[in-house]
Design a protein around this motif. Structure first.
Motif, PDB file in Angstrom:
ATOM      1  N   ARG A 657       0.838  -1.203   0.000  1.00 22.37           N
ATOM      2  CA  ARG A 657       0.000   0.000   0.000  1.00 22.37           C
ATOM      3  C   ARG A 657       0.872   1.253   0.000  1.00 22.37           C
ATOM      4  NH1 ARG A 657      -2.683  -1.244   4.020  1.00 22.37           N
ATOM      5  NH2 ARG A 657      -4.546  -2.072   3.012  1.00 22.37           N
ATOM      6  N   GLU A 658       1.948   1.241   0.766  1.00 21.24           N
ATOM      7  CA  GLU A 658       2.841   2.399   0.782  1.00 21.24           C
ATOM      8  C   GLU A 658       3.500   2.606  -0.581  1.00 21.24           C
ATOM      9  OE1 GLU A 658       5.594   1.694   3.873  1.00 21.24           O
ATOM     10  OE2 GLU A 658       4.118   1.849   5.505  1.00 21.24           O
ATOM     11  N   GLU A 659       3.954   1.509  -1.192  1.00 21.65           N
ATOM     12  CA  GLU A 659       4.579   1.635  -2.506  1.00 21.65           C
ATOM     13  C   GLU A 659       3.572   2.096  -3.550  1.00 21.65           C
ATOM     14  OE1 GLU A 659       6.330  -2.068  -3.398  1.00 21.65           O
ATOM     15  OE2 GLU A 659       7.906  -1.907  -1.877  1.00 21.65           O
ATOM     16  N   GLU A 660       2.341   1.599  -3.443  1.00 20.41           N
ATOM     17  CA  GLU A 660       1.328   1.973  -4.426  1.00 20.41           C
ATOM     18  C   GLU A 660       0.963   3.436  -4.300  1.00 20.41           C
ATOM     19  OE1 GLU A 660      -3.163   0.602  -5.829  1.00 20.41           O
ATOM     20  OE2 GLU A 660      -2.114  -0.451  -4.225  1.00 20.41           O
ATOM     21  N   GLU A 661       0.897   3.944  -3.074  1.00 25.98           N
ATOM     22  CA  GLU A 661       0.576   5.359  -2.891  1.00 25.98           C
ATOM     23  C   GLU A 661       1.646   6.248  -3.503  1.00 25.98           C
ATOM     24  OE1 GLU A 661       0.043   5.946   1.244  1.00 25.98           O
ATOM     25  OE2 GLU A 661      -1.927   4.958   1.337  1.00 25.98           O
TER      26      GLU A 661
END
Length: 1157
Positions: A657-661
């Motif tokens: 989720r952090e990488e996608e954001e």
């Protein structure tokens, strides 16, 4: 070029070098300067097809031959350098015979017997003044007809020796002369004094006044007008058209590509190339040519749209290049929008492609632009609604109001249609009603959604006047019967047809009414609508084809409302045809748990784990629910594994989720605006793909995860989301007969898999480049089955293979119950430690599933090598690791040896030096006092094509030095114990031999030699030399060590070191010269030549290089350790020596003989 006259320059050159009759020269036309006869006159046969352009240019080098296209040679004369005249001395055109050159006082040479050079090829100072009559004026026609060019040409035509292309080229030259002379440049005299000041002031007054934002008003913007194609380009295009008419498609393409090479900004050339490639069937080339043609006319919108449609159509044909085609199509749409910002089809197409690429924010921006410009564009509104929900699902505060904006846009559209009527171009139908009410329900305005659903449905059914139904709190308006409707005073029976009431409402919208009534607590009214969707009244085929979304929506609403038993009635019909997603399977399992059926609940949770591929929150919930069931059933081990899997998946989701954001933010920055889309990198034969129409397709308003942009090739390490290896899950609550039947079925499947393995082994060919697909499939199934059997591994090893590390520190998960359960189970389990091995029963010790363990080990090793062959090196390492950790294989030293050798082979295939060194060090540690492990270490380091960083690493040096010290103590003090590896405890083994190991001394010496520690390495080389003074390898190492030490700046007596080094090198050379093997003799020549070359004595090095080239082994092919022939290396070094000495002829001779591949 591919044909004789590839340009005007080549045509002129060909005329200058034509053979002329000496009688055609006019001796009276001599210039003011003295004419000198030129002995090296350039002559050629009239049949020559073309002459290189150097024939026109004066050369300063010696005379040489110029090859022509027909294989003949033209002798090129030595001419002085050509320099432009000064403005004070205008040149005059001279005419003499073709066998002479007129020399001007400045030393300029002009070839004689040629026609007048066109003005566009002359230096500006050599052009004819404008006040003189042009060559084609009436008073010069006679002189032109009598010129040497026409006389010689007529003579050659009469003799039949003229090339057929000459007449076309002559006409082309004459036409270019005409074009140049029709528009001569006026000669402007110098302007001085007041006139110059007046013109300068007038020029200032005409300059544009600054205005606007940072620019100048009145400046013409946009692309410049395309230049008129020159004659040679038109000639090639005409030739291409003629070749196409004659059916020579390849020749036509060559002509067009030749024209493009001359001037790539010719629009007609790109259009012709696109049509020819399309005719040929090259769809990628056709697309690329169309894109280049569109660049030359950027204001023509239809060209960009056609290119985008072509790129979209190629996506399904080339699915592996889909992303490239999508990028190119997006660029085409963006280019069309730069030409016309309000072009609706282009913006629709780009928005649809943005959405397909996962770039939601730019897509939403385009849809919002369309909805603002045309409030009744329902296609834009549908896309805007979907994008708004997806953006709101990201959880960012800046996107919270996007659904509200879409609702307001729909309200404006509905108000427009209510006032002005429907538009056939933008049909407003039931789908738009469904989307609108879903948006209202999404933002929590459920009552308003019910009101709008009833009002809009009444409007579409042609009953907009019956607004009194809005005062009713129930949905009697939509009853099939007429009983409750008659109780309303304003209702008039028969005023509208019965089909416009209950039966006219679509089943999807009736389902929405039921769901919304359940959400606001009106269960009685909801049940009236739910009765229309009775799962017992449908058969399986109808449910699978028409009603799954309706049943699933009703089941989810009932589950959320707490009616689990009723929700199960709607979930059960969808289980058999596998129409339930992961979240629905988890809910179904909870419904079964509520009913007390643990067996079916376990099946649902297990199915949710096995079918989920995205590792969603529902998959984590399934593991947690199943772990709770197993903990209650005293199956702590299975529960512990499941809860740790859930924790790992939770951590992976947090990191993803952090990488996608961060990735979405980058995509949004890249995708904002109309002009930020960069043109994709395309070649003349592009490869790409895309698919969407100018008007977007209708998609259901179901929120789904935003697709991230493709990531780089090697992403940084992150938590694994997939569990490896695949593990068979034991069913604790299944019936005994079901377990027996499942085990029997599984045994039959694995037996068939072994038959496939044995068949693939028998059918494998010696020259096969890789494993077959059938072998890889069944081998993976068998290996995973073996690794899933817990009895073969210790508890810690088994958990490690599942990716569970008990000692690591876990991050705080969103579900604190997971961490609490894992902590509780870890205390209750008390598993045996990693050093404790469970006793294996006699039944298991012999075989597994009827197959001997030796055959299982062979399968592991074959599968690992097969994975390495197809490039899956990490998977191959995991297979080797699983075989090493299995207690069945770890008890045998021979099995461990085979496993580590296979491990090293896989590392060699992957060029992984670290793993190669690790495998070799294991061999040296296990077979500590043998010489062969040291040789294996050296061989692996030599075969691995990578820098020798791990070969001379610190741990390796420490280990080697420890072994040498142990050896020295054993010999001097009568024996000592091994202190063990630097990573482990002392082994307690004693060095058995009473002699020094030369291989160990040489190996450690070479490790120091690579580290440039020549003084220390020389110590160990000399120790090895004292033990074996006749060993050629030892002597060569000592000699090289002396020579390299002498080349260092810190060396004290350089001459002494060089003498010592070459003394040993010549000893090595004498030993090798006595060998009957030519490869060893050649090796000695080359090593000695390379040594002399390194110290800067090239004349001696050249002699030994020549000996290397003469003494060539017969078997000069590639061996295991490399090529046996050093001819190319010696030739290259000898070539460099000759080049430094200025012997160009020798360089050329060596290159042509030895260095041509």
């Amino acid at each position: 070029m591919n044909h004789p006259f590839s340009s005007t320059f080549d045509a002129l050159q060909a005329h200058f070098t034509q053979k002329q009759d000496p009688s055609s020269a006019q001796p009276g036309n001599e210039a003011k300067g003295q004419a000198h006869s030129h002995k090296g006159d350039a002559r050629t046969d009239n049949s020559s097809a073309s002459v290189p352009s150097e024939a026109l240019l004066p050369q300063q080098s010696r005379s040489s031959s110029i090859p022509t296209s027909n294989g003949t040679a033209i002798q090129r004369s030595t001419l002085s350098s050509f320099q432009p005249h000064s403005a004070s001395e205008p040149p005059t055109m001279l005419q003499t015979s073709s066998s002479s050159v007129v020399m001007r006082p400045e030393g300029q040479a002009i070839p004689q017997g040629t026609p007048e050079i066109p003005r566009n090829l002359l230096h500006p100072s050599m052009r004819t003044p404008p006040n003189e009559a042009p060559p084609h004026s009436p008073n010069q026609v006679a002189s032109l007809e009598n010129s040497p060019f026409n006389a010689s040409r007529q003579m050659m035509i009469a003799e039949g020796e003229v090339n057929p292309m000459d007449t076309t080229s002559d006409a082309l030259l004459e036409r270019q002369n005409d074009l140049s002379l029709e528009n001569p440049l006026p000669k402007i005299s110098a302007v001085r004094g007041l006139s110059r000041k007046y013109l300068r002031d007038e020029d200032k007054s005409r300059r544009p006044v600054r205005g606007g934002r940072g620019g100048r008003a009145g400046r013409k913007r946009g692309p410049r007008k395309a230049a008129e194609p020159t004659g040679d380009i038109k000639y090639r295009l005409n030739m291409a058209s003629n070749a196409y008419m004659d059916g020579n498609l390849d020749e036509a393409i060559e002509f067009v590509e030749d024209a493009i090479r001359i001037n790539a900004e010719t629009y007609r050339a790109w259009v012709l190339l696109a049509s020819f490639l399309q005719e040929k069937g090259d769809k990628k080339g056709h697309f690329t040519a169309r894109v280049y043609a569109a660049h030359l006319q950027p204001k023509v919108i239809d060209g960009w749209l056609q290119c985008a449609e072509i790129g979209i159509g190629l996506r399904d044909e080339f699915p592996e290049e889909a992303d490239e085609f999508l990028e190119q199509s997006v660029f085409c749409y963006s280019s069309a929008l730069r030409a016309d910002t309000n072009h609706r089809p282009a913006r629709h197409g780009r928005a649809a492609l943005y959405f397909e690429m996962g770039r939601v924010r730019p897509a939403a921006k385009d849809y919002a632009f369309l909805a603002e410009r045309c409030i009744f564009d329902v296609y834009a509104l549908r896309g805007l609604a979907e994008m708004s929900v997806l953006l709101a699902d990201t959880g960012k505060s800046q996107f919270e109001g996007r659904p509200g904006e879409a609702i307001e846009a729909y309200r404006r559209c509905i108000a427009y249609f209510r006032k002005n009527g429907f538009d056939s171009r933008y049909p407003f139908d039931w789908q738009d009603v469904k989307i609108f009410v879903e948006l209202l329900a999404y933002v929590g305005r459920v009552k308003e959604a019910i009101h709008e659903l009833r009002s809009l449905s009444r409007w579409l059914l042609a009953r907009p006047d019956e607004v009194f139904w809005d005062n009713q709190d129930d949905d009697r308006e939509w009853d099939v019967g007429n009983i409750r409707r008659t109780s309303v005073a304003d209702y008039r029976d028969g005023k509208h047809p019965a089909s416009s009431y209950g039966s006219g409402l679509p089943l999807e919208l009736r389902t929405k009414l039921a769901v919304y009534r359940l959400k606001i607590g009106q269960e009685d009214e909801a049940m009236r609508h739910i009765e229309f969707v009775d799962p017992d009244s449908f058969n399986t085929s109808e449910i699978a084809s028409e009603y799954p979304p309706l049943l699933l929506e009703i089941a989810s609403a009932l589950y959320e409302a707490g009616h689990l038993s009723m929700a199960l009635r709607y979930y059960e019909p969808l289980r058999a045809p596998d129409l339930l997603d992961t979240e629905s399977l988890v809910r179904t399992g909870r419904c079964y748990l509520n009913m007390g059926d643990k067996r079916l609940a376990e099946e649902c949770f297990t199915a949710a784990i096995d079918t989920d591929e995205s590792n969603s929150e529902a998959c984590i919930d399934a593991r947690y629910e199943l772990a709770k069931m197993y903990e209650a059933a005293r199956e702590e081990r299975e529960a512990y594994i499941l809860v740790n899997e859930a924790i790992r998946l939770q951590e992976a989701r947090e990191q993803a989720r952090e990488e996608e954001e961060s990735l979405v933010e980058d995509n949004e920055e890249d995708g904002e605006g109309d002009d930020v889309v960069a043109p994709p990198a395309i070649s003349l034969r592009p490869e790409a793909r895309a698919d969407t129409e100018a008007k977007p397709k209708r998609r259901p308003l179901k929120p789904k995860a935003e697709k991230p942009k493709p990531k780089p090739k090697e992403p940084k390490p992150k938590a694994e989301a997939r569990l490896q290896p695949a593990r068979r899950r034991r069913k604790v609550f299944a019936r005994t007969e079901e377990l027996q039947m499942e085990d029997k079925k599984r045994a039959c499947e694995l037996a068939e898999a072994w038959q496939v393995i044995r068949g693939c082994r028998a059918q494998s060919e010696a020259g096969a480049r890789g494993p077959s697909k059938a072998f890889m499939t069944v081998a993976q199934e068998l290996v995973d089955d073996f690794r899933s059997y817990k009895e073969f591994y210790s508890w810690d090893r088994y958990l490690a293979h599942l990716g569970i590390n008990q000692a690591r520190e876990r991050v705080v998960a969103r579900n604190p119950n997971l961490l609490a359960m894992a902590e509780r189970l870890s205390h209750n389990l008390n598993p045996e430690g990693s050093s404790t091995e469970r006793p294996v029963t006699e039944q298991v010790a012999i075989s597994y599933r009827g197959v001997p363990f030796d055959e299982w080990l062979d399968l592991f090793l074959e599968y690992a090598i097969s994975l390495a062959q197809i490039g899956k090196f990490q998977d191959a390492y995991k297979v080797c690791e699983s075989a090493r950790d299995a207690m069945i294989f770890s008890k045998s030293k021979e099995n461990l040896f085979l496993i580590h050798v296979t491990w090293a082979a896989c590392a060699l295939r992957g060029r992984d030096e670290e793993t190669c060194i690790a495998s070799a060090r294991w061999l040296m540690r296990e077979y500590q006092y043998d010489t062969d492990p040291f040789r294996v270490f050296s061989a692996l380091s030599r075969l691995c094509p990578s820098p020798a960083s791990w070969y001379a690493s610190g741990p390796v040096q420490k280990y080697m030095l420890r072994q040498i010290k142990l050896m020295d103590r054993a010999i001097t003090a009568g024996g000592t114990e091994d202190s063990g590896d630097e990573e482990g405890a002392p082994s307690g083994r004693v060095y058995p031999s009473k002699e020094l190991d030369i291989t160990l001394l040489m190996l450690y010496g070479h490790v120091l030699f690579i580290s440039n520690s020549f003084t220390y390495s020389l110590n160990y080389f000399l120790r090895a030399y004292s033990l074996d003074p006749s060993n050629s390898m030892v002597i060569l190492s000592v000699g090289h060590c002396y020579v390299h030490y002498a080349l260092k700046r810190q060396s004290e007596n350089r001459q002494y070191l060089l003498v010592q080094g070459f003394l040993f090198l010549h000893q090595y050379y004498d030993i090798k010269q006595t060998s009957p093997n030519a490869a060893q003799r050649q090796e000695a020549h080359y090593n000695l030549a390379r040594s002399y070359h390194a110290v800067g004595i090239p004349h001696i090095a050249a002699e030994y290089y020549r000996r290397t080239l003469q003494d060539v082994p017969e078997d000069s092919g590639n061996g295991i350790m490399g090529r046996n022939d050093l001819t190319q290396e010696a030739a290259y070094n000898l070539q460099q020596i000759c080049w430094a000495g200025g012997d160009i002829d020798a360089v050329k001779a060596i290159s042509e003989r030895y260095l041509v591949l």
